[in-house]
Design a protein around this motif. Sequence first.
Motif, PDB file in Angstrom:
ATOM      1  N   ASP A   1       6.347  -0.973   2.063  1.00 38.38           N
ATOM      2  CA  ASP A   1       6.403  -1.681   3.122  1.00 38.38           C
ATOM      3  C   ASP A   1       7.208  -1.057   4.368  1.00 38.38           C
ATOM      4  O   ASP A   1       7.732  -1.461   5.625  1.00 38.38           O
ATOM      5  N   GLY A   2       7.425   0.332   4.192  1.00 39.34           N
ATOM      6  CA  GLY A   2       8.042   1.169   5.233  1.00 39.34           C
ATOM      7  C   GLY A   2       7.050   2.140   5.811  1.00 39.34           C
ATOM      8  O   GLY A   2       5.735   2.410   5.388  1.00 39.34           O
ATOM      9  N   GLY A   3       7.544   2.702   7.023  1.00 40.60           N
ATOM     10  CA  GLY A   3       6.711   3.939   7.505  1.00 40.60           C
ATOM     11  C   GLY A   3       5.366   3.283   8.012  1.00 40.60           C
ATOM     12  O   GLY A   3       5.136   2.005   8.459  1.00 40.60           O
TER      13      GLY A   3
ATOM     14  N   SER B   1       2.455   2.969   6.216  1.00 36.01           N
ATOM     15  CA  SER B   1       1.850   1.747   5.536  1.00 36.01           C
ATOM     16  C   SER B   1       2.350   0.468   5.989  1.00 36.01           C
ATOM     17  O   SER B   1       1.669  -0.408   5.691  1.00 36.01           O
ATOM     18  N   GLY B   2       3.766   0.280   6.213  1.00 34.44           N
ATOM     19  CA  GLY B   2       4.293  -1.028   6.357  1.00 34.44           C
ATOM     20  C   GLY B   2       3.640  -1.577   7.761  1.00 34.44           C
ATOM     21  O   GLY B   2       3.711  -2.762   7.996  1.00 34.44           O
ATOM     22  N   ARG B   3       3.645  -0.576   8.888  1.00 27.53           N
ATOM     23  CA  ARG B   3       3.217  -1.220  10.129  1.00 27.53           C
ATOM     24  C   ARG B   3       1.781  -1.510   9.922  1.00 27.53           C
ATOM     25  O   ARG B   3       1.445  -2.504  10.561  1.00 27.53           O
ATOM     26  N   LEU B   4       0.914  -0.802   9.002  1.00 32.47           N
ATOM     27  CA  LEU B   4      -0.522  -1.326   8.980  1.00 32.47           C
ATOM     28  C   LEU B   4      -0.692  -2.454   8.123  1.00 32.47           C
ATOM     29  O   LEU B   4      -1.467  -3.235   8.412  1.00 32.47           O
ATOM     30  N   ARG B   5       0.382  -2.716   7.363  1.00 34.90           N
ATOM     31  CA  ARG B   5       0.149  -3.751   6.456  1.00 34.90           C
ATOM     32  C   ARG B   5       0.708  -5.005   7.268  1.00 34.90           C
ATOM     33  O   ARG B   5       0.163  -6.005   7.004  1.00 34.90           O
ATOM     34  N   GLN B   6       1.600  -4.790   8.021  1.00 38.52           N
ATOM     35  CA  GLN B   6       2.012  -5.945   8.830  1.00 38.52           C
ATOM     36  C   GLN B   6       1.041  -6.393   9.792  1.00 38.52           C
ATOM     37  O   GLN B   6       0.818  -7.489  10.067  1.00 38.52           O
ATOM     38  N   GLU B   7       0.386  -5.431  10.684  1.00 41.76           N
ATOM     39  CA  GLU B   7      -0.267  -5.688  11.636  1.00 41.76           C
ATOM     40  C   GLU B   7      -1.910  -6.234  11.129  1.00 41.76           C
ATOM     41  O   GLU B   7      -2.456  -6.912  11.879  1.00 41.76           O
ATOM     42  N   PHE B   8      -2.456  -5.720  10.023  1.00 41.19           N
ATOM     43  CA  PHE B   8      -3.792  -5.833   9.532  1.00 41.19           C
ATOM     44  C   PHE B   8      -3.847  -6.654   8.482  1.00 41.19           C
ATOM     45  O   PHE B   8      -4.833  -7.027   8.043  1.00 41.19           O
ATOM     46  N   ASP B   9      -2.621  -7.134   7.547  1.00 41.43           N
ATOM     47  CA  ASP B   9      -2.548  -7.782   6.479  1.00 41.43           C
ATOM     48  C   ASP B   9      -3.387  -7.365   5.343  1.00 41.43           C
ATOM     49  O   ASP B   9      -4.575  -7.777   4.860  1.00 41.43           O
TER      50      ASP B   9
ATOM     51  N   VAL C   1      18.085  -8.370  -2.650  1.00 41.35           N
ATOM     52  CA  VAL C   1      17.414  -7.458  -1.609  1.00 41.35           C
ATOM     53  C   VAL C   1      15.936  -7.573  -1.874  1.00 41.35           C
ATOM     54  O   VAL C   1      15.534  -7.366  -2.884  1.00 41.35           O
ATOM     55  N   ARG C   2      15.402  -7.853  -0.650  1.00 44.27           N
ATOM     56  CA  ARG C   2      13.848  -7.940  -0.810  1.00 44.27           C
ATOM     57  C   ARG C   2      13.188  -6.912   0.031  1.00 44.27           C
ATOM     58  O   ARG C   2      13.536  -6.651   1.311  1.00 44.27           O
ATOM     59  N   GLY C   3      12.012  -6.072  -0.424  1.00 44.38           N
ATOM     60  CA  GLY C   3      11.395  -5.111   0.267  1.00 44.38           C
ATOM     61  C   GLY C   3      11.416  -3.713  -0.236  1.00 44.38           C
ATOM     62  O   GLY C   3      12.637  -3.412  -0.677  1.00 44.38           O
ATOM     63  N   GLN C   4      10.432  -2.970  -0.643  1.00 44.24           N
ATOM     64  CA  GLN C   4      10.692  -1.912  -1.229  1.00 44.24           C
ATOM     65  C   GLN C   4      11.509  -0.695  -0.620  1.00 44.24           C
ATOM     66  O   GLN C   4      12.426  -0.233  -1.194  1.00 44.24           O
ATOM     67  N   SER C   5      11.391  -0.591   0.755  1.00 39.44           N
ATOM     68  CA  SER C   5      12.201   0.202   1.497  1.00 39.44           C
ATOM     69  C   SER C   5      13.668  -0.207   1.657  1.00 39.44           C
ATOM     70  O   SER C   5      14.701   0.749   1.588  1.00 39.44           O
ATOM     71  N   ARG C   6      14.031  -1.271   1.578  1.00 36.18           N
ATOM     72  CA  ARG C   6      15.367  -1.711   1.454  1.00 36.18           C
ATOM     73  C   ARG C   6      15.731  -1.584   0.272  1.00 36.18           C
ATOM     74  O   ARG C   6      17.012  -1.280  -0.081  1.00 36.18           O
ATOM     75  N   VAL C   7      15.119  -1.903  -1.102  1.00 34.95           N
ATOM     76  CA  VAL C   7      15.597  -1.840  -2.215  1.00 34.95           C
ATOM     77  C   VAL C   7      15.998  -0.156  -2.545  1.00 34.95           C
ATOM     78  O   VAL C   7      17.005   0.139  -3.274  1.00 34.95           O
ATOM     79  N   ALA C   8      15.139   0.437  -2.279  1.00 36.22           N
ATOM     80  CA  ALA C   8      15.175   2.011  -2.383  1.00 36.22           C
ATOM     81  C   ALA C   8      16.457   2.752  -1.553  1.00 36.22           C
ATOM     82  O   ALA C   8      17.074   3.413  -2.294  1.00 36.22           O
TER      83      ALA C   8
END
Length: 322
Positions: free
Chosen positions: A38-40, A42-50, A156-163
Motif C-alpha cells: 500500500d506504499g509508493g 503501487s499504493g497510489r495506483l491501488r487507491q486511485e484505481f482500486d 497497526v494496519r497497512g503493509q508500509s506502516r507495519v514494515a
Amino acid sequence: MKGPRVVALGGGHGLSASLQALRHVTEAITAVVTVADDGGSSGRLRQEFDILPPGDLRMALAALCEDTAWGHQWSSVLQHRFRGTGELSGHALGNLLIMALWDLRPQEQVRGLDLVGRLLNTRGRVLPMALEPLDIEAQLEAVDETGEADPELAIVRGQSRVAGHPGKVRTARLIPEEPRACPEALESIKLADFVVLGPGSWFTSVMPHLLVPELRQALCDTPARRILTLNVSLNDDETSGYTVAEHVAAISAHAPGLTFDHVIADPHVVTTPDERAALEAAVAQVGGRLVLTTVGKLSRPGVHDTLRLAAAYRDLMSGDVV
C-alpha cells in the motif's frame, strides 16, 4: 534446460532474489506474489484505481526476464521510474503497463500478467496470491518515548506502516481474513515438484501467503517438497528483536500443521552455539532439516548472493543434500 516445477512465494526484493537464483536451476518457475502493498507507486495506483498493487508483481516479472540483451533491456524498462514533480513522478513504467492491461481486460488479472510475460519472454509465470487487494494488520509491542517495550500491544494496519513501525510484531492477519486465492496459484502448488517460501520481509512479504486459508491448505496438501529460505540479515525494522529461530517459530505459529523438508540459513545469522541449537529446535518443530550454507554476499551484508543461493537450491533439488 527445463528442470523441476518450482513455485516460489513471497514479494519484493526477497522474491526477486529467489527467482533470479531459481532461474539457474529450472525454467519451470511460477511466482506467487503477495498483493498487500500500500506504499509508493503501487499504493497510489491501488487507491486511485482500486486494483491489485502491481509493484511486487512487476518485480517478479523483471526477475524472470530472459538472460539476453532483449530480456535485460525490457527488465530495465519495466523497472524504470519517472522523475520530476508531476503526476507521473515516482511511478514505475511496469506498474503502468500492468495497470493498462487490467484496464483493457477487467477481471482478467492473470491474463494481463501473462501478456506482460509474453512481451518480456519471461522464463516462468507470475501470479497474484489473491484476486483482491489485501491489507495487513499486525499486533506489535508498543514502544514508549524512551524506546522501551510497553506491555500494551499496538495494532497497526497497512503493509508500509507495519514494515516501518517501531516495536516487535507479535501476530499478523489479513483484511479481509478469508480472501479468495488465485485458482491458478492453487493449481501450480498442487502440481509443483518443489515449493520455496522466503526470503523477504517476514511479516509483510512471506507470512501473508500463509494467512490466505486456501493457499495455506494447498501448501499443506501438496506432494511437493517444501523449502523455507531464511533471511541473511536480522536488522530490518519489521523483525527488530527477532532471532532467526523466532522467524521459523512465527511461521509455525501462523500456519500450524505446515511442515518443511529443508530450511536454508546463512551461518552469519547463527553466530553462537546457543543460537544454532535454538534454530535446530525450531526447524525440528516444522519437521525439516537445517541446511547451513553461505547464501549471502560477502561484500554486501544483508543481501542474498544469487549464485550461492542457486547452488543451495540446486543441491536440494538434485538430491545432493538429504
